[in-house]
Design a protein around this motif. Structure first.
Motif, PDB file in Angstrom:
ATOM      1  N   ALA A 185      48.262  -6.812  23.147  1.00 47.26           N
ATOM      2  CA  ALA A 185      49.093  -8.121  22.949  1.00 47.26           C
ATOM      3  C   ALA A 185      50.689  -7.777  22.710  1.00 47.26           C
ATOM      4  N   ALA A 186      50.950  -6.737  21.910  1.00 52.74           N
ATOM      5  CA  ALA A 186      52.434  -6.579  21.465  1.00 52.74           C
ATOM      6  C   ALA A 186      52.956  -6.081  22.587  1.00 52.74           C
ATOM      7  N   ILE A 187      52.510  -5.232  23.474  1.00 52.06           N
ATOM      8  CA  ILE A 187      53.234  -4.966  24.771  1.00 52.06           C
ATOM      9  C   ILE A 187      53.561  -5.876  25.514  1.00 52.06           C
ATOM     10  N   SER A 188      52.460  -6.959  25.877  1.00 57.11           N
ATOM     11  CA  SER A 188      52.887  -8.176  26.623  1.00 57.11           C
ATOM     12  C   SER A 188      53.778  -9.041  26.268  1.00 57.11           C
ATOM     13  N   ILE A 189      53.982  -9.122  24.937  1.00 58.57           N
ATOM     14  CA  ILE A 189      55.196  -9.941  24.082  1.00 58.57           C
ATOM     15  C   ILE A 189      56.547  -9.192  24.516  1.00 58.57           C
ATOM     16  N   GLY A 190      56.592  -7.817  24.546  1.00 57.12           N
ATOM     17  CA  GLY A 190      57.633  -7.109  24.689  1.00 57.12           C
ATOM     18  C   GLY A 190      58.008  -7.214  26.381  1.00 57.12           C
ATOM     19  N   ILE A 191      57.091  -7.269  27.145  1.00 56.85           N
ATOM     20  CA  ILE A 191      57.588  -7.542  28.588  1.00 56.85           C
ATOM     21  C   ILE A 191      57.944  -8.865  28.865  1.00 56.85           C
ATOM     22  N   GLY A 192      57.223  -9.808  28.187  1.00 58.18           N
ATOM     23  CA  GLY A 192      57.540 -11.212  28.374  1.00 58.18           C
ATOM     24  C   GLY A 192      58.882 -11.655  27.877  1.00 58.18           C
ATOM     25  N   SER A 193      59.128 -11.319  26.891  1.00 58.03           N
ATOM     26  CA  SER A 193      60.629 -11.394  26.198  1.00 58.03           C
ATOM     27  C   SER A 193      61.581 -10.565  26.922  1.00 58.03           C
ATOM     28  N   GLY A 197      56.453 -15.697  33.035  1.00 56.17           N
ATOM     29  CA  GLY A 197      55.637 -16.754  32.444  1.00 56.17           C
ATOM     30  C   GLY A 197      56.248 -18.162  31.633  1.00 56.17           C
ATOM     31  N   ASN A 198      57.390 -17.919  31.938  1.00 59.25           N
ATOM     32  CA  ASN A 198      58.300 -19.571  31.515  1.00 59.25           C
ATOM     33  C   ASN A 198      58.084 -20.503  32.352  1.00 59.25           C
ATOM     34  N   CYS A 199      56.968 -21.051  32.487  1.00 56.50           N
ATOM     35  CA  CYS A 199      56.783 -22.250  33.426  1.00 56.50           C
ATOM     36  C   CYS A 199      55.405 -23.093  32.805  1.00 56.50           C
ATOM     37  N   ARG A 200      55.609 -24.196  33.053  1.00 57.77           N
ATOM     38  CA  ARG A 200      54.430 -25.368  32.564  1.00 57.77           C
ATOM     39  C   ARG A 200      53.916 -25.775  33.712  1.00 57.77           C
ATOM     40  N   LEU A 201      52.359 -26.075  33.817  1.00 56.02           N
ATOM     41  CA  LEU A 201      51.890 -26.633  34.717  1.00 56.02           C
ATOM     42  C   LEU A 201      51.211 -28.036  34.224  1.00 56.02           C
ATOM     43  N   THR A 202      50.654 -28.844  34.806  1.00 53.05           N
ATOM     44  CA  THR A 202      50.175 -30.184  34.348  1.00 53.05           C
ATOM     45  C   THR A 202      48.947 -30.582  35.194  1.00 53.05           C
ATOM     46  N   SER A 252      50.184 -18.328  31.305  1.00 48.35           N
ATOM     47  CA  SER A 252      50.270 -16.999  30.720  1.00 48.35           C
ATOM     48  C   SER A 252      50.915 -16.053  31.467  1.00 48.35           C
ATOM     49  N   SER A 253      50.907 -16.021  32.894  1.00 45.92           N
ATOM     50  CA  SER A 253      51.633 -15.266  33.602  1.00 45.92           C
ATOM     51  C   SER A 253      51.554 -15.530  34.860  1.00 45.92           C
ATOM     52  N   ASN A 254      52.551 -15.311  35.813  1.00 45.90           N
ATOM     53  CA  ASN A 254      52.682 -15.758  37.047  1.00 45.90           C
ATOM     54  C   ASN A 254      52.238 -14.738  38.228  1.00 45.90           C
ATOM     55  N   ARG A 255      51.661 -13.717  37.759  1.00 42.86           N
ATOM     56  CA  ARG A 255      51.401 -12.435  38.544  1.00 42.86           C
ATOM     57  C   ARG A 255      50.106 -11.766  37.763  1.00 42.86           C
ATOM     58  N   PRO A 256      49.462 -10.855  38.395  1.00 40.87           N
ATOM     59  CA  PRO A 256      48.548 -10.120  37.720  1.00 40.87           C
ATOM     60  C   PRO A 256      48.982  -9.028  36.573  1.00 40.87           C
ATOM     61  N   VAL A 257      48.334  -8.879  35.790  1.00 36.70           N
ATOM     62  CA  VAL A 257      48.708  -7.796  34.700  1.00 36.70           C
ATOM     63  C   VAL A 257      47.633  -6.961  34.333  1.00 36.70           C
ATOM     64  N   PRO A 258      47.612  -5.646  35.448  1.00 36.68           N
ATOM     65  CA  PRO A 258      46.331  -4.963  35.253  1.00 36.68           C
ATOM     66  C   PRO A 258      46.527  -4.012  33.910  1.00 36.68           C
ATOM     67  N   ILE A 259      45.402  -3.836  33.135  1.00 37.73           N
ATOM     68  CA  ILE A 259      45.309  -2.902  32.173  1.00 37.73           C
ATOM     69  C   ILE A 259      44.761  -1.515  32.441  1.00 37.73           C
ATOM     70  N   LEU A 260      45.695  -0.694  32.368  1.00 38.01           N
ATOM     71  CA  LEU A 260      44.920   0.731  32.861  1.00 38.01           C
ATOM     72  C   LEU A 260      44.541   1.534  31.795  1.00 38.01           C
ATOM     73  N   GLN A 261      43.993   2.759  31.941  1.00 38.70           N
ATOM     74  CA  GLN A 261      43.526   3.486  30.920  1.00 38.70           C
ATOM     75  C   GLN A 261      44.043   5.020  31.125  1.00 38.70           C
ATOM     76  N   ALA A 262      44.479   5.772  30.034  1.00 42.34           N
ATOM     77  CA  ALA A 262      44.882   6.957  29.816  1.00 42.34           C
ATOM     78  C   ALA A 262      44.803   7.485  28.689  1.00 42.34           C
ATOM     79  N   ASP A 263      44.562   8.746  28.348  1.00 40.85           N
ATOM     80  CA  ASP A 263      44.692   9.203  27.105  1.00 40.85           C
ATOM     81  C   ASP A 263      46.365   9.299  26.650  1.00 40.85           C
TER      82      ASP A 263
END
Length: 141
Positions: free
Chosen positions: A28-36, A42-47, A57-68
């Protein structure tokens, strides 16, 4: 920022060994940083048909990857120094022990990210660049 939005790729890389709450908070914190840093993601509204308007939430995929943590730290250092057309949002583990952003901001200049445990990092930039850093990583499961 001069990034062509069509070529933008996102990735968030986290340590899968984090407890679930810390994992969710890191993402969540990283997502806020990228979005800001790149509001056009993601600065869009839909009706809908009933005139219910939402903020997307986002206009493209946000893959969550894993690594140590070691791999994440090495990836972060490869992504730095940050260039103008690239977003790099790390989540160093020491941040979790602080209770205010002011404390984080005050301590950060005294830290060396190459010596820190990094719980996660978010990247946004040209698809080729993001793929070059994350192509061998697996999705978080």
């Amino acid at each position: 920022m001069t990034i062509v939005l069509q070529d933008i790729r996102l990735a968030i890389i986290v340590n899968p060994d984090l407890p679930p709450g810390h994992l969710a908070n890191t993402i969540a914190a990283i997502s806020i940083g990228i979005g800001s840093a790149m509001p056009d993601l993601g600065n869009c509204r839909l009706t809908d048909s009933r005139q219910n308007t939402i903020d997307i939430s986002s206009n493209r995929p946000v893959p969550i990857l894993q690594a140590d943590s070691r791999t994440i730290g090495a990836l972060l250092l490869k992504a730095l120094p940050k260039e103008e057309d690239r977003i790099v949002v790390p989540f160093p583990a020491f941040a979790r022990s602080l209770h205010s952003y002011a404390d984080y901001e005050a301590q950060f200049p005294e830290r060396d990210l190459s010596d820190e445990t990094i719980d996660g990092v978010g990247l946004a930039g040209a698809a080729k660049w993001v793929k070059s850093l994350t192509g061998s990583l697996r999705l978080l499961r």
